[in-house]
Design a protein around this motif. Structure first.
Motif, mmCIF file in Angstrom:
data_model
loop_
_atom_site.group_PDB
_atom_site.id
_atom_site.type_symbol
_atom_site.label_atom_id
_atom_site.label_comp_id
_atom_site.label_asym_id
_atom_site.label_seq_id
_atom_site.Cartn_x
_atom_site.Cartn_y
_atom_site.Cartn_z
ATOM 1 N N PRO A 138 -2.769 7.368 -4.812
ATOM 2 C CA PRO A 138 -3.648 6.878 -5.907
ATOM 3 C C PRO A 138 -5.069 6.229 -5.110
ATOM 4 C CG PRO A 138 -1.731 5.553 -6.160
ATOM 5 C CD PRO A 138 -1.154 6.589 -5.213
ATOM 6 N N PRO A 139 -5.925 6.029 -4.993
ATOM 7 C CA PRO A 139 -6.847 4.985 -4.087
ATOM 8 C C PRO A 139 -6.874 3.548 -4.668
ATOM 9 C CG PRO A 139 -7.941 5.953 -6.176
ATOM 10 C CD PRO A 139 -6.933 6.505 -6.397
ATOM 11 N N LEU A 140 -6.898 2.632 -3.509
ATOM 12 C CA LEU A 140 -7.162 1.674 -3.500
ATOM 13 C C LEU A 140 -8.528 1.197 -3.025
ATOM 14 C CD1 LEU A 140 -3.407 0.749 -2.002
ATOM 15 C CD2 LEU A 140 -4.337 0.579 -4.335
ATOM 16 N N MET A 141 -9.084 1.624 -3.320
ATOM 17 C CA MET A 141 -10.585 1.677 -2.819
ATOM 18 C C MET A 141 -11.337 1.802 -4.193
ATOM 19 S SD MET A 141 -11.372 -0.709 -0.102
ATOM 20 C CE MET A 141 -11.890 0.361 1.485
ATOM 21 N N VAL A 156 0.659 -1.524 0.182
ATOM 22 C CA VAL A 156 -0.183 -0.136 -0.058
ATOM 23 C C VAL A 156 0.892 1.440 0.323
ATOM 24 C CG1 VAL A 156 -1.190 1.808 1.479
ATOM 25 C CG2 VAL A 156 -1.677 -0.968 1.456
ATOM 26 N N LEU A 157 1.644 1.204 1.066
ATOM 27 C CA LEU A 157 2.894 2.450 1.282
ATOM 28 C C LEU A 157 3.115 2.507 -0.370
ATOM 29 C CD1 LEU A 157 4.320 1.852 4.565
ATOM 30 C CD2 LEU A 157 2.784 3.413 3.962
ATOM 31 N N GLU A 158 3.811 1.798 -0.989
ATOM 32 C CA GLU A 158 4.978 1.839 -2.608
ATOM 33 C C GLU A 158 3.839 2.067 -3.718
ATOM 34 O OE1 GLU A 158 7.792 1.410 -2.966
ATOM 35 O OE2 GLU A 158 8.868 0.915 -0.659
ATOM 36 N N GLU A 159 2.740 1.484 -3.832
ATOM 37 C CA GLU A 159 1.738 1.837 -4.307
ATOM 38 C C GLU A 159 0.801 2.950 -4.797
ATOM 39 O OE1 GLU A 159 0.022 0.865 -7.189
ATOM 40 O OE2 GLU A 159 0.871 -1.252 -6.747
ATOM 41 N N LYS A 160 1.369 4.206 -3.142
ATOM 42 C CA LYS A 160 1.205 5.275 -2.787
ATOM 43 C C LYS A 160 1.485 6.369 -2.473
ATOM 44 C CE LYS A 160 -3.303 4.728 -0.421
ATOM 45 N NZ LYS A 160 -4.298 5.396 -1.181
ATOM 46 N N GLY A 161 3.221 5.952 -3.188
ATOM 47 C CA GLY A 161 4.340 7.083 -3.530
ATOM 48 C C GLY A 161 4.657 7.154 -1.793
ATOM 49 N N LEU A 162 4.532 6.597 -1.058
ATOM 50 C CA LEU A 162 5.056 7.060 0.315
ATOM 51 C C LEU A 162 6.484 7.133 0.734
ATOM 52 C CD1 LEU A 162 1.723 7.174 1.866
ATOM 53 C CD2 LEU A 162 2.513 8.491 1.448
ATOM 54 N N ASP A 163 7.668 7.643 0.993
ATOM 55 C CA ASP A 163 8.774 7.177 1.700
ATOM 56 C C ASP A 163 8.417 6.424 3.466
ATOM 57 O OD1 ASP A 163 9.864 8.318 -0.484
ATOM 58 O OD2 ASP A 163 9.627 10.195 0.633
ATOM 59 N N TYR A 164 8.905 5.537 3.151
ATOM 60 C CA TYR A 164 9.159 5.194 5.128
ATOM 61 C C TYR A 164 9.773 3.985 5.357
ATOM 62 C CZ TYR A 164 7.996 1.189 2.497
ATOM 63 O OH TYR A 164 7.520 -0.069 1.640
ATOM 64 N N ARG A 165 10.483 4.151 6.701
ATOM 65 C CA ARG A 165 11.511 3.089 7.022
ATOM 66 C C ARG A 165 10.846 2.340 7.465
ATOM 67 N NH1 ARG A 165 14.606 3.925 11.393
ATOM 68 N NH2 ARG A 165 13.725 5.524 12.362
ATOM 69 N N LEU A 166 11.595 1.009 7.065
ATOM 70 C CA LEU A 166 11.309 -0.602 8.142
ATOM 71 C C LEU A 166 11.824 -0.298 9.271
ATOM 72 C CD1 LEU A 166 11.011 -2.968 4.630
ATOM 73 C CD2 LEU A 166 8.981 -1.763 6.209
ATOM 74 N N VAL A 167 11.108 -0.970 10.094
ATOM 75 C CA VAL A 167 12.036 -1.068 11.122
ATOM 76 C C VAL A 167 10.926 -3.164 12.166
ATOM 77 C CG1 VAL A 167 12.471 -0.874 13.657
ATOM 78 C CG2 VAL A 167 11.556 0.842 12.676
ATOM 79 N N THR A 168 12.128 -3.758 11.703
ATOM 80 C CA THR A 168 11.733 -4.577 12.081
ATOM 81 C C THR A 168 11.914 -4.679 13.657
ATOM 82 O OG1 THR A 168 12.814 -5.924 10.717
ATOM 83 C CG2 THR A 168 12.905 -6.691 12.000
ATOM 84 N N GLU A 169 10.522 -6.212 14.360
ATOM 85 C CA GLU A 169 10.267 -6.408 15.180
ATOM 86 C C GLU A 169 9.984 -7.730 15.694
ATOM 87 O OE1 GLU A 169 10.120 -3.911 18.511
ATOM 88 O OE2 GLU A 169 9.956 -5.963 19.543
#
Lengths: 222, 222
Positions: B78-81, B19-32
């Motif tokens: 872009p919408p995903l719904m 979803v984040l990629e489709e919407k072109g949003l930057d983010y950082r992954l943190v493993t838990e």
């Protein structure tokens, strides 16, 4: 006329009944014994689960989570969801908490072992599951108390779908006398507020043949 | 910077990454490592599960279903719904189908038995569960084929959150080589369309230490 295909002691169906009542919508209940897996019903909902909601324009919605969202969108007034995306996320977190986590840890271990197995003729209750359910429910009642100690209702200042989801589960367990209300006064006070609402009355009038509820079930001063 | 607290092979986390990629949003992954049940993490999400999303304004959202709805509302484009309440209900029905039903019938029986037990050190795989998972996946691949035979994507003419939820589950099973693609060409064609999207690339680059994916995993022409 709107229809809700349901089972009286399904917490998911009860949640939707509460939503419909809170929103003042007329509807007719249709019982579906899902365990018979009737082909006609599987054609309506391939997942084979209740509730299924059929709106007055014929729109069919399967799955209680989808029905909850649908009703909120289609019949916005009175609202059962807050306004901002962040506040809605908190409501949804709690709806899923009860419909997924509480369901798995408590409802399935108690209601399904004691009632569903009997209705469906799928064996005798597993005493280990029942012990686990009786143990797990305490931690959830504690959590409800913790939340309402900080907020007026579970997800914030207004009553929301989260309260109805939680109360729907607890109402089914109350029907089989498995909620230790006395030991969790804050959770009891919160439930009493919900139980006193007009929307709750149809649930309190439920009587499943062969499985009578305990005396306190319909008592508003339990 | 937005953060997604996650695990690489969690289908729920993968859905949100898509979803984040489709919407072109930057983010950082943190493993838990959720199985360690760190008190600091339980304070963030009392359910102890991933994903947890922290938005750039600090808003914290727990539970992948809640995160999916939140992102759609907060970042509509872009919408995903789809637009109407009835069309959204069909997307949600299918999201829950994969996140609840497929998860229980397939993902839990295969991925959790083969991978999670090993990562968490909670015993050896249950061969009966694996057999059930391998059997159940066929019926779901059949269902995907049935849907895309009637529609362009799972829930209708446009790609939606339902496709991402389904593909997220299947991508984790593909990572352990448990998807019999050859026997279900319509499902394979649908998956190939998703796998070719830019949003899928980060998933195809995942490599869990000690658990290498099969050769075809990152191959777009599998």
């Amino acid at each position: 006329m709107r229809r809700l295909i349901h089972l009286p002691l399904s917490p998911f169906c009860r949640k939707i009944r509460l939503v419909l009542e809170e929103k003042g919508l007329d509807y007719r209940l249709v019982t579906e014994k899902v365990w018979l897996r009737r082909p006609q019903f599987l054609a309506v909902n391939p997942a084979g689960t209740v509730p299924v909601f059929i709106d007055d324009d014929g729109t069919r919605v399967c799955d209680s989570l989808a029905i909850g969202e649908y009703l909120e969108e289609r019949y916005a007034d009175p609202p059962l969801m807050p306004v901002t995306a962040a506040d809605k996320a908190e409501v949804r977190r709690l709806v899923y908490w009860f419909d997924l986590k509480f369901h798995q840890e408590v409802t399935a271990n108690l209601l399904y072992e004691k009632v569903n197995k009997r209705l469906m003729g799928t064996g005798t209750p597993d005493s280990q599951a029942i012990r686990a359910g009786l143990d797990n429910i305490k931690y959830h009642l504690e959590y409800i108390g913790w939340l309402v100690d900080r907020r007026n209702w579970l997800a914030g200042e207004a009553m929301t779908l989260a309260d109805l989801a939680a109360a729907a589960h607890l109402s089914t367990l109350d029907y089989i006398g498995n909620v230790p209300w006395d030991r969790f006064p804050p959770a009891r006070d919160w439930y009493q507020r919900l139980k006193s609402r007009k929307s709750f009355r149809p649930l309190l009038a439920d009587a499943v043949p062969g499985i009578p509820p305990p005396a306190h079930y319909a008592d508003l001063d339990f």
